[in-house]
Design a protein around this motif. Sequence first.
Motif, mmCIF file in Angstrom:
data_model
loop_
_atom_site.group_PDB
_atom_site.id
_atom_site.type_symbol
_atom_site.label_atom_id
_atom_site.label_comp_id
_atom_site.label_asym_id
_atom_site.label_seq_id
_atom_site.Cartn_x
_atom_site.Cartn_y
_atom_site.Cartn_z
ATOM 1 N N ALA A 130 0.848 -1.408 -0.154
ATOM 2 C CA ALA A 130 -0.160 0.426 0.143
ATOM 3 C C ALA A 130 0.508 1.661 -0.022
ATOM 4 O O ALA A 130 0.827 2.861 -0.862
ATOM 5 N N VAL A 131 1.704 1.191 0.474
ATOM 6 C CA VAL A 131 2.137 2.458 0.756
ATOM 7 C C VAL A 131 3.474 2.244 -0.372
ATOM 8 O O VAL A 131 3.678 3.787 -0.965
ATOM 9 N N ARG A 132 3.597 1.777 -1.560
ATOM 10 C CA ARG A 132 4.515 1.880 -2.731
ATOM 11 C C ARG A 132 3.093 2.096 -3.893
ATOM 12 O O ARG A 132 3.292 2.936 -4.516
ATOM 13 N N GLY A 133 1.901 1.622 -3.351
ATOM 14 C CA GLY A 133 1.046 1.902 -4.992
ATOM 15 C C GLY A 133 0.858 3.130 -3.639
ATOM 16 O O GLY A 133 0.549 4.102 -5.052
ATOM 17 N N LEU A 134 1.164 4.047 -3.235
ATOM 18 C CA LEU A 134 0.830 5.567 -2.236
ATOM 19 C C LEU A 134 1.691 6.299 -3.385
ATOM 20 O O LEU A 134 1.454 7.578 -4.490
ATOM 21 N N GLN A 135 2.829 6.099 -3.375
ATOM 22 C CA GLN A 135 4.121 6.853 -3.764
ATOM 23 C C GLN A 135 3.948 6.527 -5.778
ATOM 24 O O GLN A 135 3.893 7.499 -6.647
ATOM 25 N N VAL A 136 3.553 5.442 -5.749
ATOM 26 C CA VAL A 136 3.202 5.334 -7.476
ATOM 27 C C VAL A 136 2.109 6.222 -7.799
ATOM 28 O O VAL A 136 1.967 6.692 -9.305
ATOM 29 N N ALA A 137 0.865 6.480 -6.846
ATOM 30 C CA ALA A 137 0.369 7.148 -7.623
ATOM 31 C C ALA A 137 0.481 8.482 -7.499
ATOM 32 O O ALA A 137 0.191 9.330 -7.963
ATOM 33 N N SER A 167 7.532 2.071 9.398
ATOM 34 C CA SER A 167 7.907 1.982 7.868
ATOM 35 C C SER A 167 6.881 3.386 7.183
ATOM 36 O O SER A 167 7.276 3.780 6.081
ATOM 37 N N ALA A 168 6.014 3.028 7.073
ATOM 38 C CA ALA A 168 4.912 4.115 6.542
ATOM 39 C C ALA A 168 4.720 4.811 6.878
ATOM 40 O O ALA A 168 3.337 5.991 6.851
ATOM 41 N N ASN A 169 5.139 5.729 7.882
ATOM 42 C CA ASN A 169 4.670 7.150 9.153
ATOM 43 C C ASN A 169 5.100 7.835 8.214
ATOM 44 O O ASN A 169 3.876 8.993 8.146
ATOM 45 N N PRO A 170 5.828 8.294 7.501
ATOM 46 C CA PRO A 170 6.667 8.956 5.933
ATOM 47 C C PRO A 170 5.368 9.011 4.948
ATOM 48 O O PRO A 170 5.150 10.413 4.399
ATOM 49 N N ALA A 171 4.571 8.106 4.559
ATOM 50 C CA ALA A 171 3.786 7.693 2.844
ATOM 51 C C ALA A 171 2.725 8.724 4.377
ATOM 52 O O ALA A 171 1.629 9.191 3.589
ATOM 53 N N LEU A 172 2.014 8.666 5.115
ATOM 54 C CA LEU A 172 1.210 8.793 5.730
ATOM 55 C C LEU A 172 0.788 10.320 6.415
ATOM 56 O O LEU A 172 0.532 11.182 5.604
ATOM 57 N N VAL A 173 2.342 11.009 6.382
ATOM 58 C CA VAL A 173 2.507 12.366 6.952
ATOM 59 C C VAL A 173 2.237 13.255 5.768
ATOM 60 O O VAL A 173 1.451 14.004 5.142
ATOM 61 N N GLN A 174 2.960 12.411 4.203
ATOM 62 C CA GLN A 174 2.286 13.123 2.797
ATOM 63 C C GLN A 174 1.262 13.050 2.535
ATOM 64 O O GLN A 174 0.945 14.659 2.216
ATOM 65 N N ALA A 175 0.695 12.253 3.016
ATOM 66 C CA ALA A 175 -0.911 12.488 2.216
ATOM 67 C C ALA A 175 -1.926 13.027 3.416
ATOM 68 O O ALA A 175 -2.742 14.011 2.622
ATOM 69 N N LEU A 176 -1.765 13.236 4.408
ATOM 70 C CA LEU A 176 -1.614 15.006 5.113
ATOM 71 C C LEU A 176 -1.374 15.774 4.440
ATOM 72 O O LEU A 176 -2.634 16.544 5.088
#
Length: 295
Positions: A116-123, A183-192
């Motif tokens: 899911a984290v990698r999917g967030l980055q791809v999107a 490890s998902a923390n940075p992706a969640l922060v970015q999404a905020l």
Amino acid sequence: PGDLVAVAILIAEMTEKERASEAPAKKGSFVRGLTDVVARLAKAPDLKVRQAALSALGKITPDPDIAMPIIEAQLKSGDLGPQRLAAYALVDLAKNAEYQPGDEKLTLLTEVINTAVRGLQVAADQKPGADEPTRGYCLEAIQQSALVVADKFSAGQKVPLEETDVRKKMTKEQAAVLDAIKSANPALVQALADAKIHVRLAALAALEQIGLARSKIMKAFEGPDPLAGIIERDWRAIARLLKEENPNDRKEDKLRLRRGAIAFFEQLGAQAVSAEPEIADALRDEDRFVKWTAM
């Protein structure tokens, strides 16, 4: 292609019927055996066949070694329909984790979170812009995984996690899934900070669920803190939501952000000390729930 679409739909329907009729120990046993069939359909050249297969893949308790590479490939495909369905398959996999064989449950959730984290980055990297539903489903998969993780830590406990006074060592699989969340923390922060309000809300919902799971797990177990990055440095990304001023957002959505942010800090308890000034400002919020939670 029409017959193949029907096959994929039938397999998904069989899953629901099997779970409704069989003993818990056998749930998912037959449809899991169809993983190879669904995997072949998910690689078919016909778009409708691939989409029907992806819809089934998250429901059949598949072998993660087979399913996850297919989902990740579709997240990177650039085909909007399969991409969204691959992201939603991650949500289904997390929801149905209880039907996986015992030694696969936490391993599957770890892979769901990482994918899911990698999917967030791809999107996020796609042009002309990020696909909102894909990012939303990836965030929902992380949220759902955190919900299930708390249940898996509870399994086998003689007393509820929140009532125990004895901390014990985590298993390798337990530590791995919490490391994945960390490890998902940075992706969640970015999404905020996403331009889309519903992506921000989905990220906050995921963090809230992680906070709830963490408050139980860390009381009973010694191991990695799934919110270490947020507590140490990135809490400001959540504190900013208490003063959300985006003029394009609806008033009710801004309120949901503020309520979610203050509830998150409440979960952290004493560890929210760095955010005391922002929490104090929330005491003057126009919403009673925000004010009461800040007290």
